[in-house]
Scaffold this motif. Structure first.
Motif, PDB file in Angstrom:
ATOM      1  N   SER A 201      41.412  34.227  42.668  1.00  0.00           N
ATOM      2  CA  SER A 201      42.815  34.527  42.957  1.00  0.00           C
ATOM      3  C   SER A 201      43.321  35.663  42.078  1.00  0.00           C
ATOM      4  O   SER A 201      44.048  36.550  42.540  1.00  0.00           O
ATOM      5  CB  SER A 201      43.656  33.266  42.747  1.00  0.00           C
ATOM      6  N   ARG A 202      42.921  35.656  40.811  1.00  0.00           N
ATOM      7  CA  ARG A 202      43.346  36.709  39.893  1.00  0.00           C
ATOM      8  C   ARG A 202      42.736  38.057  40.254  1.00  0.00           C
ATOM      9  O   ARG A 202      43.407  39.089  40.186  1.00  0.00           O
ATOM     10  CB  ARG A 202      42.991  36.319  38.459  1.00  0.00           C
ATOM     11  N   VAL A 203      41.468  38.049  40.635  1.00  0.00           N
ATOM     12  CA  VAL A 203      40.818  39.297  41.044  1.00  0.00           C
ATOM     13  C   VAL A 203      41.480  39.849  42.302  1.00  0.00           C
ATOM     14  O   VAL A 203      41.767  41.050  42.402  1.00  0.00           O
ATOM     15  CB  VAL A 203      39.304  39.077  41.299  1.00  0.00           C
ATOM     16  N   ARG A 204      41.738  38.982  43.246  1.00  0.00           N
ATOM     17  CA  ARG A 204      42.383  39.386  44.498  1.00  0.00           C
ATOM     18  C   ARG A 204      43.761  39.997  44.222  1.00  0.00           C
ATOM     19  O   ARG A 204      44.121  41.035  44.791  1.00  0.00           O
ATOM     20  CB  ARG A 204      42.496  38.177  45.425  1.00  0.00           C
ATOM     21  N   ARG A 205      44.508  39.361  43.311  1.00  0.00           N
ATOM     22  CA  ARG A 205      45.847  39.862  42.988  1.00  0.00           C
ATOM     23  C   ARG A 205      45.769  41.241  42.317  1.00  0.00           C
ATOM     24  O   ARG A 205      46.559  42.138  42.633  1.00  0.00           O
ATOM     25  CB  ARG A 205      46.572  38.875  42.076  1.00  0.00           C
ATOM     26  N   LYS A 206      44.820  41.426  41.413  1.00  0.00           N
ATOM     27  CA  LYS A 206      44.675  42.707  40.720  1.00  0.00           C
ATOM     28  C   LYS A 206      44.318  43.820  41.696  1.00  0.00           C
ATOM     29  O   LYS A 206      44.805  44.947  41.573  1.00  0.00           O
ATOM     30  CB  LYS A 206      43.614  42.603  39.616  1.00  0.00           C
ATOM     31  N   LEU A 207      43.467  43.510  42.661  1.00  0.00           N
ATOM     32  CA  LEU A 207      43.095  44.514  43.664  1.00  0.00           C
ATOM     33  C   LEU A 207      44.309  44.872  44.519  1.00  0.00           C
ATOM     34  O   LEU A 207      44.538  46.057  44.830  1.00  0.00           O
ATOM     35  CB  LEU A 207      41.958  43.986  44.540  1.00  0.00           C
ATOM     36  N   ASN A 208      45.075  43.884  44.904  1.00  0.00           N
ATOM     37  CA  ASN A 208      46.277  44.141  45.711  1.00  0.00           C
ATOM     38  C   ASN A 208      47.288  44.985  44.934  1.00  0.00           C
ATOM     39  O   ASN A 208      47.911  45.896  45.490  1.00  0.00           O
ATOM     40  CB  ASN A 208      46.919  42.821  46.136  1.00  0.00           C
ATOM     41  N   GLU A 209      47.433  44.682  43.634  1.00  0.00           N
ATOM     42  CA  GLU A 209      48.375  45.440  42.810  1.00  0.00           C
ATOM     43  C   GLU A 209      47.931  46.891  42.635  1.00  0.00           C
ATOM     44  O   GLU A 209      48.755  47.770  42.383  1.00  0.00           O
ATOM     45  CB  GLU A 209      48.519  44.767  41.441  1.00  0.00           C
ATOM     46  N   ALA A 210      46.619  47.129  42.769  1.00  0.00           N
ATOM     47  CA  ALA A 210      46.090  48.488  42.676  1.00  0.00           C
ATOM     48  C   ALA A 210      46.033  49.162  44.050  1.00  0.00           C
ATOM     49  O   ALA A 210      45.376  50.192  44.222  1.00  0.00           O
ATOM     50  CB  ALA A 210      44.691  48.463  42.049  1.00  0.00           C
ATOM     51  N   ASN A 211      46.752  48.555  45.032  1.00  0.00           N
ATOM     52  CA  ASN A 211      46.808  49.080  46.401  1.00  0.00           C
ATOM     53  C   ASN A 211      45.433  49.116  47.074  1.00  0.00           C
ATOM     54  O   ASN A 211      45.093  50.061  47.784  1.00  0.00           O
ATOM     55  CB  ASN A 211      47.452  50.482  46.420  1.00  0.00           C
TER      56      ASN A 211
END
Length: 228
Positions: A201-211
């Protein structure tokens, strides 16, 4: 691919033919010799992937064959002897034997010992794992354990990098939670362990935040995870 070649040097006629049939049935190409001198001559003139060498031989004993062979060859050798004493095993190993098995022996054990030595000595046919992965602007460097999204470095923990690497390197394949737990967390998956879900979940969120499309990291319910 050519067959693996094994040289069998054994003076017991019945055992020699029995082992030759056993090895041939296991898809090895077998050359048979019945005395030490003939065995040494053949071993020095041809290349074999493995040599099965009896210790007690006519014309030239097995240890003498091994000593002469080791002067200019490192062909793997398993010594066979009717004597199971510790000193006999040590003597064979001291002179360069790769393994030692005492008569009477279990044929399945012999085949496993042969497989293990061949696995170590034959060049690996497995493709080398890549050190970098790049997919649609996402770049992972295994040596540096870094993640870049469109040339901008993404901060991550070691566990987060390992998790993403395992999934990206097996793109479109479902990786089970058990396998990921072992590869990423170095432990067996517990019945109520939710740590992988948390890290993903954290990895997914970081990728989303990096567009970047973090949703490409998908949870396959009841099976594991998949990078699409």
């Amino acid at each position: 691919m050519s067959k693996i070649r094994i040289l069998l040097i054994e003076d017991d006629n019945e055992l020699n033919h029995y082992l030759a049939a056993l090895l041939s049935k296991s898809d090895y190409h077998v050359e048979q010799c019945f005395d030490g001198m003939a065995g040494l001559t053949l071993a020095q003139s041809q290349h074999f992937n493995l040599i099965l060498l009896d210790k007690m031989l006519p014309k030239l004993d097995g240890v003498s064959v091994l000593k002469a062979l080791r002067e200019n060859s490192q062909q793997p050798v398993i010594m066979i002897s009717a004597k199971g004493a510790e000193e006999e095993r040590i003597l064979g190993l001291q002179h360069g034997a790769d393994d030692y098995i005492a008569k009477p022996f279990n044929t399945q054990e012999l085949l496993l010992r042969i497989q293990n030595i061949l696995k170590r000595s034959l060049p690996s046919s497995a493709p080398k794992k890549p050190s970098e992965l790049q997919i649609d602007g996402l770049a992972l460097n295994h040596k540096k354990q870094t993640i870049y999204v469109n040339d901008h470095e993404l901060e991550c923990t070691t566990i987060q990098f390992k998790l993403l690497w395992e999934l990206v390197s097996q793109q479109h394949n479902i990786v089970t939670k058990a396998d990921l737990s072992q590869a990423v967390l170095n432990k067996k998956l517990g019945a109520y362990d939710r740590s992988l879900d948390m890290h993903l979940s954290r990895v997914r969120r970081k990728l989303n935040e990096a567009n970047w499309l973090g949703d490409r990291l998908q949870t396959v319910h009841g099976k594991g995870y998949c990078f699409k």
